[in-house]
Design a protein around this motif. Structure first.
Motif, mmCIF file in Angstrom:
data_model
loop_
_atom_site.group_PDB
_atom_site.id
_atom_site.type_symbol
_atom_site.label_atom_id
_atom_site.label_comp_id
_atom_site.label_asym_id
_atom_site.label_seq_id
_atom_site.Cartn_x
_atom_site.Cartn_y
_atom_site.Cartn_z
ATOM 1 N N SER A 131 0.601 -15.840 1.388
ATOM 2 C CA SER A 131 0.481 -17.102 2.122
ATOM 3 C C SER A 131 1.709 -17.973 1.899
ATOM 4 N N ALA A 173 -2.896 -16.013 3.920
ATOM 5 C CA ALA A 173 -3.437 -14.710 3.557
ATOM 6 C C ALA A 173 -4.708 -14.497 4.380
ATOM 7 N N GLU A 174 -5.198 -13.255 4.467
ATOM 8 C CA GLU A 174 -6.296 -12.971 5.389
ATOM 9 C C GLU A 174 -7.430 -12.203 4.718
ATOM 10 N N TRP A 175 -8.662 -12.609 5.043
ATOM 11 C CA TRP A 175 -9.846 -11.906 4.563
ATOM 12 C C TRP A 175 -9.897 -10.473 5.108
ATOM 13 N N THR A 176 -10.419 -9.550 4.307
ATOM 14 C CA THR A 176 -10.781 -8.223 4.790
ATOM 15 C C THR A 176 -12.245 -7.966 4.443
ATOM 16 N N ASN A 222 -8.062 -22.188 8.213
ATOM 17 C CA ASN A 222 -8.186 -21.799 6.814
ATOM 18 C C ASN A 222 -9.384 -22.520 6.207
ATOM 19 N N ILE A 246 -15.784 -16.214 3.793
ATOM 20 C CA ILE A 246 -15.710 -14.957 4.521
ATOM 21 C C ILE A 246 -16.901 -14.776 5.448
ATOM 22 N N GLU A 280 -9.548 -3.317 4.639
ATOM 23 C CA GLU A 280 -8.259 -3.402 3.947
ATOM 24 C C GLU A 280 -7.304 -2.327 4.444
ATOM 25 N N PHE A 327 -7.786 -15.843 8.671
ATOM 26 C CA PHE A 327 -8.323 -14.539 9.062
ATOM 27 C C PHE A 327 -7.936 -14.224 10.499
ATOM 28 N N VAL A 350 -8.020 -10.011 -0.149
ATOM 29 C CA VAL A 350 -7.248 -10.744 0.850
ATOM 30 C C VAL A 350 -5.852 -10.137 0.890
ATOM 31 N N ARG A 351 -5.265 -10.157 2.056
ATOM 32 C CA ARG A 351 -3.980 -9.481 2.261
ATOM 33 C C ARG A 351 -2.950 -10.384 2.918
ATOM 34 N N ILE A 356 -5.899 -19.233 2.793
ATOM 35 C CA ILE A 356 -6.579 -18.056 3.336
ATOM 36 C C ILE A 356 -7.101 -18.337 4.735
#
Length: 392
Positions: free
Chosen positions: A356, A314-317, A226, A230, A247, A385, A352-353, A383
Protein backbone atom coordinates in the motif's frame (compact mmCIF):
# COMPACT_ATOMS: atom_id res chain seq x y z
CA UNK A 1 -17.22 -21.97 6.95
CA UNK A 2 -17.09 -24.51 4.15
CA UNK A 3 -20.06 -26.62 3.22
CA UNK A 4 -21.20 -28.36 0.07
CA UNK A 5 -24.00 -27.11 -2.13
CA UNK A 6 -23.30 -29.14 -5.25
CA UNK A 7 -26.38 -30.37 -7.02
CA UNK A 8 -26.99 -33.61 -8.91
CA UNK A 9 -28.48 -34.11 -12.34
CA UNK A 10 -28.73 -30.40 -13.07
CA UNK A 11 -30.72 -29.50 -9.94
CA UNK A 12 -29.75 -26.44 -7.92
CA UNK A 13 -29.57 -27.15 -4.19
CA UNK A 14 -29.74 -24.37 -1.58
CA UNK A 15 -28.10 -21.80 -3.82
CA UNK A 16 -28.87 -18.10 -3.64
CA UNK A 17 -30.76 -16.47 -6.44
CA UNK A 18 -27.54 -14.71 -7.42
CA UNK A 19 -25.97 -18.06 -8.34
CA UNK A 20 -26.91 -19.64 -11.64
CA UNK A 21 -27.78 -23.31 -11.94
CA UNK A 22 -24.58 -23.82 -13.93
CA UNK A 23 -22.70 -23.32 -10.69
CA UNK A 24 -23.78 -26.78 -9.56
CA UNK A 25 -21.17 -28.37 -11.83
CA UNK A 26 -23.63 -31.00 -13.06
CA UNK A 27 -23.49 -30.17 -16.76
CA UNK A 28 -21.62 -33.19 -18.08
CA UNK A 29 -22.64 -32.98 -21.72
CA UNK A 30 -20.52 -34.72 -24.35
CA UNK A 31 -17.90 -37.35 -23.93
CA UNK A 32 -14.89 -35.15 -24.70
CA UNK A 33 -12.64 -38.03 -25.65
CA UNK A 34 -10.65 -39.93 -23.07
CA UNK A 35 -9.78 -38.03 -19.92
CA UNK A 36 -6.25 -38.17 -18.59
CA UNK A 37 -5.37 -39.83 -15.32
CA UNK A 38 -2.42 -37.67 -14.43
CA UNK A 39 -3.84 -36.67 -11.08
CA UNK A 40 -4.02 -33.38 -9.29
CA UNK A 41 -0.97 -31.81 -10.93
CA UNK A 42 -2.26 -32.26 -14.47
CA UNK A 43 -1.84 -29.24 -16.70
CA UNK A 44 -4.96 -27.45 -17.83
CA UNK A 45 -4.13 -28.61 -21.35
CA UNK A 46 -3.70 -32.26 -20.44
CA UNK A 47 -7.24 -33.64 -20.55
CA UNK A 48 -8.12 -36.16 -23.15
CA UNK A 49 -6.86 -36.92 -26.57
CA UNK A 50 -8.93 -35.79 -29.35
CA UNK A 51 -11.77 -33.58 -29.87
CA UNK A 52 -14.42 -33.33 -27.28
CA UNK A 53 -18.09 -33.28 -26.71
CA UNK A 54 -19.93 -30.02 -26.85
CA UNK A 55 -20.17 -29.58 -23.09
CA UNK A 56 -23.58 -27.98 -23.54
CA UNK A 57 -26.00 -30.91 -23.47
CA UNK A 58 -27.16 -32.44 -20.20
CA UNK A 59 -26.94 -36.20 -20.08
CA UNK A 60 -29.54 -38.22 -18.21
CA UNK A 61 -26.98 -38.52 -15.42
CA UNK A 62 -23.57 -36.89 -14.92
CA UNK A 63 -20.79 -38.72 -16.70
CA UNK A 64 -18.68 -40.72 -14.21
CA UNK A 65 -14.93 -40.32 -13.96
CA UNK A 66 -12.12 -42.08 -12.11
CA UNK A 67 -10.16 -39.55 -10.07
CA UNK A 68 -10.80 -36.08 -8.67
CA UNK A 69 -8.75 -33.62 -10.73
CA UNK A 70 -8.73 -35.65 -13.95
CA UNK A 71 -9.64 -33.56 -17.00
CA UNK A 72 -10.86 -33.90 -20.54
CA UNK A 73 -11.29 -31.52 -23.43
CA UNK A 74 -14.68 -30.11 -24.27
CA UNK A 75 -16.28 -27.21 -26.11
CA UNK A 76 -17.53 -24.50 -23.76
CA UNK A 77 -21.09 -23.21 -23.88
CA UNK A 78 -20.03 -19.82 -25.20
CA UNK A 79 -17.65 -21.32 -27.73
CA UNK A 80 -13.94 -22.04 -27.60
CA UNK A 81 -11.91 -24.91 -26.21
CA UNK A 82 -12.46 -25.79 -22.59
CA UNK A 83 -11.76 -28.35 -19.89
CA UNK A 84 -14.04 -30.37 -17.65
CA UNK A 85 -12.68 -31.52 -14.31
CA UNK A 86 -13.55 -34.64 -12.33
CA UNK A 87 -15.56 -33.54 -9.28
CA UNK A 88 -17.11 -35.21 -6.26
CA UNK A 89 -20.74 -34.77 -5.20
CA UNK A 90 -21.83 -34.65 -1.53
CA UNK A 91 -22.57 -38.37 -1.61
CA UNK A 92 -19.06 -39.21 -2.77
CA UNK A 93 -19.85 -40.02 -6.42
CA UNK A 94 -17.36 -38.80 -9.04
CA UNK A 95 -18.47 -37.04 -12.21
CA UNK A 96 -17.14 -34.65 -14.83
CA UNK A 97 -18.29 -31.13 -14.08
CA UNK A 98 -19.31 -28.25 -16.29
CA UNK A 99 -17.17 -27.35 -19.28
CA UNK A 100 -15.27 -24.09 -18.78
CA UNK A 101 -13.42 -22.17 -21.49
CA UNK A 102 -9.68 -21.67 -21.09
CA UNK A 103 -8.52 -19.12 -23.64
CA UNK A 104 -9.33 -15.42 -23.69
CA UNK A 105 -10.42 -15.63 -27.30
CA UNK A 106 -13.28 -14.10 -29.27
CA UNK A 107 -15.78 -15.97 -27.10
CA UNK A 108 -14.68 -14.17 -23.92
CA UNK A 109 -17.13 -11.52 -22.72
CA UNK A 110 -15.54 -9.25 -20.12
CA UNK A 111 -17.85 -6.67 -18.59
CA UNK A 112 -17.20 -2.96 -18.27
CA UNK A 113 -13.75 -2.40 -16.70
CA UNK A 114 -13.08 -6.15 -16.54
CA UNK A 115 -10.07 -7.95 -18.01
CA UNK A 116 -10.19 -11.57 -19.18
CA UNK A 117 -7.55 -13.80 -17.56
CA UNK A 118 -6.82 -17.08 -19.38
CA UNK A 119 -6.56 -20.43 -17.64
CA UNK A 120 -3.21 -22.18 -17.47
CA UNK A 121 -0.25 -22.98 -15.25
CA UNK A 122 2.08 -20.72 -13.32
CA UNK A 123 4.66 -20.95 -10.56
CA UNK A 124 3.45 -19.28 -7.40
CA UNK A 125 5.92 -17.87 -4.87
CA UNK A 126 9.73 -18.07 -4.91
CA UNK A 127 11.75 -17.18 -7.96
CA UNK A 128 12.33 -19.15 -11.17
CA UNK A 129 15.30 -21.47 -10.81
CA UNK A 130 15.90 -20.69 -7.15
CA UNK A 131 14.86 -24.10 -5.86
CA UNK A 132 11.87 -22.62 -4.08
CA UNK A 133 13.84 -20.25 -1.82
CA UNK A 134 11.52 -17.36 -0.98
CA UNK A 135 12.58 -13.81 -1.81
CA UNK A 136 11.57 -12.87 1.74
CA UNK A 137 10.23 -14.75 4.77
CA UNK A 138 6.62 -13.96 3.89
CA UNK A 139 6.76 -15.44 0.39
CA UNK A 140 5.53 -18.94 -0.32
CA UNK A 141 7.96 -21.58 -1.64
CA UNK A 142 7.76 -21.95 -5.40
CA UNK A 143 4.99 -24.38 -6.42
CA UNK A 144 2.91 -25.05 -9.50
CA UNK A 145 -0.66 -23.80 -9.74
CA UNK A 146 -3.19 -24.72 -12.44
CA UNK A 147 -6.23 -22.63 -13.33
CA UNK A 148 -8.81 -24.81 -15.06
CA UNK A 149 -10.82 -22.02 -16.63
CA UNK A 150 -10.60 -18.38 -17.59
CA UNK A 151 -11.97 -15.73 -15.26
CA UNK A 152 -12.49 -11.98 -15.25
CA UNK A 153 -10.79 -9.50 -12.94
CA UNK A 154 -11.76 -5.89 -12.28
CA UNK A 155 -9.34 -3.50 -13.96
CA UNK A 156 -9.52 -1.11 -11.00
CA UNK A 157 -9.87 -1.35 -7.24
CA UNK A 158 -13.43 -0.69 -6.08
CA UNK A 159 -13.88 3.06 -5.70
CA UNK A 160 -15.49 5.03 -2.89
CA UNK A 161 -18.33 6.04 -5.23
CA UNK A 162 -19.01 2.43 -6.24
CA UNK A 163 -18.97 1.15 -2.68
CA UNK A 164 -21.10 4.03 -1.39
CA UNK A 165 -23.66 3.38 -4.12
CA UNK A 166 -24.08 -0.15 -2.78
CA UNK A 167 -23.81 0.76 0.90
CA UNK A 168 -26.51 3.43 0.80
CA UNK A 169 -29.11 1.39 -1.06
CA UNK A 170 -32.20 0.58 0.97
CA UNK A 171 -32.46 -2.27 1.46
CA UNK A 172 -28.76 -2.94 0.89
CA UNK A 173 -28.26 -5.93 -1.46
CA UNK A 174 -26.75 -8.82 0.52
CA UNK A 175 -25.99 -12.42 -0.44
CA UNK A 176 -28.31 -15.11 0.92
CA UNK A 177 -26.89 -17.30 3.65
CA UNK A 178 -25.25 -20.32 2.00
CA UNK A 179 -24.70 -18.62 -1.38
CA UNK A 180 -21.83 -20.07 -3.37
CA UNK A 181 -18.62 -18.03 -3.21
CA UNK A 182 -15.90 -20.24 -4.69
CA UNK A 183 -15.44 -23.77 -6.04
CA UNK A 184 -11.84 -24.93 -6.41
CA UNK A 185 -10.57 -27.17 -9.17
CA UNK A 186 -10.78 -30.07 -6.74
CA UNK A 187 -14.38 -29.29 -5.82
CA UNK A 188 -13.76 -27.61 -2.45
CA UNK A 189 -16.62 -25.19 -1.80
CA UNK A 190 -16.61 -21.85 0.07
CA UNK A 191 -20.05 -20.48 0.85
CA UNK A 192 -21.24 -17.16 2.25
CA UNK A 193 -22.18 -17.02 5.90
CA UNK A 194 -24.23 -14.09 7.12
CA UNK A 195 -22.42 -11.98 9.76
CA UNK A 196 -23.67 -12.50 13.29
CA UNK A 197 -23.96 -8.73 13.70
CA UNK A 198 -24.55 -5.81 11.37
CA UNK A 199 -21.67 -4.75 9.15
CA UNK A 200 -19.89 -1.79 10.75
CA UNK A 201 -20.06 1.59 9.08
CA UNK A 202 -17.08 2.23 6.80
CA UNK A 203 -14.21 4.05 8.47
CA UNK A 204 -14.63 7.81 8.64
CA UNK A 205 -11.32 8.93 10.13
CA UNK A 206 -9.18 11.01 7.79
CA UNK A 207 -6.32 10.63 10.24
CA UNK A 208 -6.34 6.90 9.55
CA UNK A 209 -6.42 7.50 5.79
CA UNK A 210 -10.01 6.25 5.41
CA UNK A 211 -11.67 7.41 2.21
CA UNK A 212 -15.41 6.91 2.76
CA UNK A 213 -15.94 10.49 3.87
CA UNK A 214 -15.18 11.48 0.27
CA UNK A 215 -18.32 9.70 -0.97
CA UNK A 216 -20.07 12.97 -1.83
CA UNK A 217 -17.03 14.64 -3.37
CA UNK A 218 -17.28 14.32 -7.16
CA UNK A 219 -13.50 14.22 -7.62
CA UNK A 220 -12.26 12.39 -4.55
CA UNK A 221 -14.96 9.71 -4.63
CA UNK A 222 -13.02 8.08 -7.47
CA UNK A 223 -10.37 7.07 -4.91
CA UNK A 224 -10.06 3.43 -3.94
CA UNK A 225 -12.38 2.35 -1.14
CA UNK A 226 -10.64 1.28 2.07
CA UNK A 227 -11.40 0.74 5.76
CA UNK A 228 -13.91 -2.07 5.09
CA UNK A 229 -13.95 -5.54 6.63
CA UNK A 230 -13.48 -8.49 4.34
CA UNK A 231 -17.08 -9.60 4.79
CA UNK A 232 -18.33 -6.19 3.62
CA UNK A 233 -15.95 -6.33 0.64
CA UNK A 234 -17.10 -9.84 -0.26
CA UNK A 235 -20.78 -8.89 0.12
CA UNK A 236 -20.25 -5.97 -2.26
CA UNK A 237 -18.62 -8.22 -4.85
CA UNK A 238 -21.28 -10.92 -4.53
CA UNK A 239 -24.05 -8.36 -4.99
CA UNK A 240 -22.57 -7.81 -8.45
CA UNK A 241 -22.30 -11.55 -9.20
CA UNK A 242 -18.59 -11.57 -8.37
CA UNK A 243 -16.30 -12.48 -5.47
CA UNK A 244 -12.88 -11.62 -4.06
CA UNK A 245 -9.87 -13.22 -5.77
CA UNK A 246 -7.98 -16.11 -4.27
CA UNK A 247 -4.38 -15.40 -3.34
CA UNK A 248 -3.20 -17.52 -6.26
CA UNK A 249 -5.42 -15.68 -8.75
CA UNK A 250 -4.18 -12.35 -7.45
CA UNK A 251 -0.51 -13.31 -7.90
CA UNK A 252 -1.17 -14.88 -11.32
CA UNK A 253 -2.63 -11.60 -12.58
CA UNK A 254 -0.08 -9.34 -10.84
CA UNK A 255 2.99 -11.14 -12.17
CA UNK A 256 1.73 -11.00 -15.75
CA UNK A 257 0.20 -14.49 -16.30
CA UNK A 258 2.89 -15.66 -18.74
CA UNK A 259 5.78 -13.80 -17.10
CA UNK A 260 7.37 -13.91 -13.65
CA UNK A 261 7.60 -10.21 -12.96
CA UNK A 262 8.73 -9.09 -9.51
CA UNK A 263 6.52 -6.02 -9.96
CA UNK A 264 3.48 -5.66 -12.20
CA UNK A 265 5.47 -3.65 -14.76
CA UNK A 266 8.63 -5.81 -14.71
CA UNK A 267 11.64 -6.38 -12.47
CA UNK A 268 12.77 -2.80 -11.85
CA UNK A 269 12.16 -1.22 -8.45
CA UNK A 270 9.53 1.56 -8.38
CA UNK A 271 10.87 5.09 -8.55
CA UNK A 272 10.11 7.88 -6.06
CA UNK A 273 7.75 9.80 -8.34
CA UNK A 274 4.63 7.71 -7.54
CA UNK A 275 4.26 7.17 -11.31
CA UNK A 276 4.61 3.36 -11.04
CA UNK A 277 3.31 2.66 -7.56
CA UNK A 278 2.14 4.82 -4.69
CA UNK A 279 4.23 3.38 -1.86
CA UNK A 280 5.77 4.80 1.30
CA UNK A 281 9.05 5.69 -0.42
CA UNK A 282 7.33 8.01 -2.89
CA UNK A 283 4.56 9.08 -0.49
CA UNK A 284 7.12 10.71 1.80
CA UNK A 285 8.27 12.94 -1.07
CA UNK A 286 4.79 14.24 -1.90
CA UNK A 287 3.36 17.54 -0.74
CA UNK A 288 -0.21 16.28 -0.98
CA UNK A 289 -1.54 14.81 2.26
CA UNK A 290 -3.41 12.12 0.33
CA UNK A 291 -1.29 11.07 -2.68
CA UNK A 292 -3.35 7.88 -3.12
CA UNK A 293 -6.26 10.06 -4.27
CA UNK A 294 -4.60 10.94 -7.54
CA UNK A 295 -6.07 9.42 -10.76
CA UNK A 296 -4.96 5.81 -11.21
CA UNK A 297 -4.50 5.76 -14.99
CA UNK A 298 -1.14 4.01 -15.22
CA UNK A 299 0.17 3.16 -11.77
CA UNK A 300 0.89 -0.47 -10.91
CA UNK A 301 -0.43 -1.74 -14.25
CA UNK A 302 0.13 -5.34 -15.29
CA UNK A 303 0.79 -6.52 -18.85
CA UNK A 304 -2.94 -7.32 -19.08
CA UNK A 305 -3.79 -3.72 -18.18
CA UNK A 306 -5.02 -4.45 -14.65
CA UNK A 307 -4.40 -1.33 -12.58
CA UNK A 308 -2.88 -0.59 -9.16
CA UNK A 309 -1.63 -4.05 -8.25
CA UNK A 310 1.36 -2.52 -6.48
CA UNK A 311 0.96 0.12 -3.81
CA UNK A 312 -2.00 2.47 -3.38
CA UNK A 313 -4.17 0.05 -1.34
CA UNK A 314 -3.27 -3.50 -0.41
CA UNK A 315 -6.11 -5.88 -1.33
CA UNK A 316 -8.14 -8.55 0.44
CA UNK A 317 -8.06 -12.12 -0.87
CA UNK A 318 -10.27 -15.12 -0.02
CA UNK A 319 -7.42 -17.05 1.61
CA UNK A 320 -6.85 -17.44 5.32
CA UNK A 321 -3.23 -16.83 6.29
CA UNK A 322 -1.59 -20.23 6.95
CA UNK A 323 -0.35 -21.23 10.37
CA UNK A 324 3.38 -21.26 11.00
CA UNK A 325 4.88 -24.53 9.80
CA UNK A 326 1.72 -25.58 7.94
CA UNK A 327 2.40 -28.50 5.59
CA UNK A 328 2.08 -27.84 1.86
CA UNK A 329 -0.40 -30.71 1.57
CA UNK A 330 -2.70 -29.23 4.22
CA UNK A 331 -5.88 -27.24 3.59
CA UNK A 332 -4.39 -24.32 5.52
CA UNK A 333 -1.75 -23.82 2.82
CA UNK A 334 -2.52 -22.79 -0.80
CA UNK A 335 -0.29 -25.50 -2.22
CA UNK A 336 -2.74 -27.66 -4.15
CA UNK A 337 -2.28 -27.57 -7.90
CA UNK A 338 -5.87 -26.84 -8.84
CA UNK A 339 -7.25 -23.38 -8.04
CA UNK A 340 -6.05 -23.51 -4.43
CA UNK A 341 -7.68 -21.89 -1.47
CA UNK A 342 -6.26 -21.78 2.06
CA UNK A 343 -9.51 -22.57 3.82
CA UNK A 344 -8.58 -23.13 7.48
CA UNK A 345 -8.89 -20.23 9.90
CA UNK A 346 -5.70 -20.30 11.96
CA UNK A 347 -6.41 -17.09 13.82
CA UNK A 348 -4.00 -15.12 11.62
CA UNK A 349 -6.65 -13.34 9.61
CA UNK A 350 -6.69 -13.21 5.81
CA UNK A 351 -3.98 -12.72 3.21
CA UNK A 352 -3.70 -9.22 1.75
CA UNK A 353 -1.63 -8.58 -1.34
CA UNK A 354 0.07 -5.79 -3.27
CA UNK A 355 1.32 -3.52 -0.51
CA UNK A 356 0.00 0.00 0.00
CA UNK A 357 0.89 3.66 0.28
CA UNK A 358 2.33 2.73 3.68
CA UNK A 359 4.62 -0.03 2.34
CA UNK A 360 8.28 0.24 1.38
CA UNK A 361 9.13 -0.63 -2.22
CA UNK A 362 10.25 -4.18 -1.37
CA UNK A 363 6.77 -4.90 -0.01
CA UNK A 364 4.86 -4.07 -3.19
CA UNK A 365 6.39 -7.01 -5.10
CA UNK A 366 3.98 -9.39 -6.80
CA UNK A 367 4.84 -12.27 -4.46
CA UNK A 368 5.03 -10.47 -1.11
CA UNK A 369 2.32 -11.50 1.35
CA UNK A 370 0.85 -9.97 4.49
CA UNK A 371 -1.91 -11.01 6.87
CA UNK A 372 -4.57 -8.82 8.39
CA UNK A 373 -7.21 -9.31 11.05
CA UNK A 374 -10.66 -8.35 9.74
CA UNK A 375 -11.64 -6.85 13.10
CA UNK A 376 -9.02 -4.13 12.60
CA UNK A 377 -10.19 -3.21 9.11
CA UNK A 378 -12.48 -0.35 10.15
CA UNK A 379 -9.39 1.81 10.65
CA UNK A 380 -7.21 0.24 7.94
CA UNK A 381 -6.56 3.04 5.51
CA UNK A 382 -4.10 0.79 3.69
CA UNK A 383 -6.45 -2.02 2.55
CA UNK A 384 -8.90 -1.93 -0.34
CA UNK A 385 -10.18 -4.62 -2.70
CA UNK A 386 -11.13 -5.58 -6.23
CA UNK A 387 -13.53 -8.25 -7.47
CA UNK A 388 -13.25 -11.19 -9.86
CA UNK A 389 -16.00 -12.98 -11.80
CA UNK A 390 -16.24 -16.65 -12.64
CA UNK A 391 -17.69 -17.69 -15.97
CA UNK A 392 -20.40 -20.06 -14.79
Amino acid sequence: MTSSHLGWGGVCVALATLVACGSTFTDAGGDGGGGDDAGDDASASDGGEGGGGDGDVLDAAPEPCAKVGDTKYCHAAGGGDGVRTCMKDPGGSLFFGKCFALACDATAMPGANEVCVPGGDFTMGGLDGDGGTPIDPGTLPAHKITFRHRFYVDKFEVSVAEFAGWWTKSPRPMPADGALVFVSGLGAVRTWKNPTSALPDPGMSLAAGCNYSFANDALKSSASMNCVRIDAALAYCMSAGKRLPTEAEWEYVAQGVTTKNQFPWGDTMPDNSCSQAIDKDCYMTQTSKYPWLRPMATQGNTSLGVNAMAGNQAEWTLDFFPASGCAVSSKCYPGGALDPLADMDNGNGYVVRGGSWGSVADDVRTRTRQNFNPAQAASAGTIGFRCVRDER
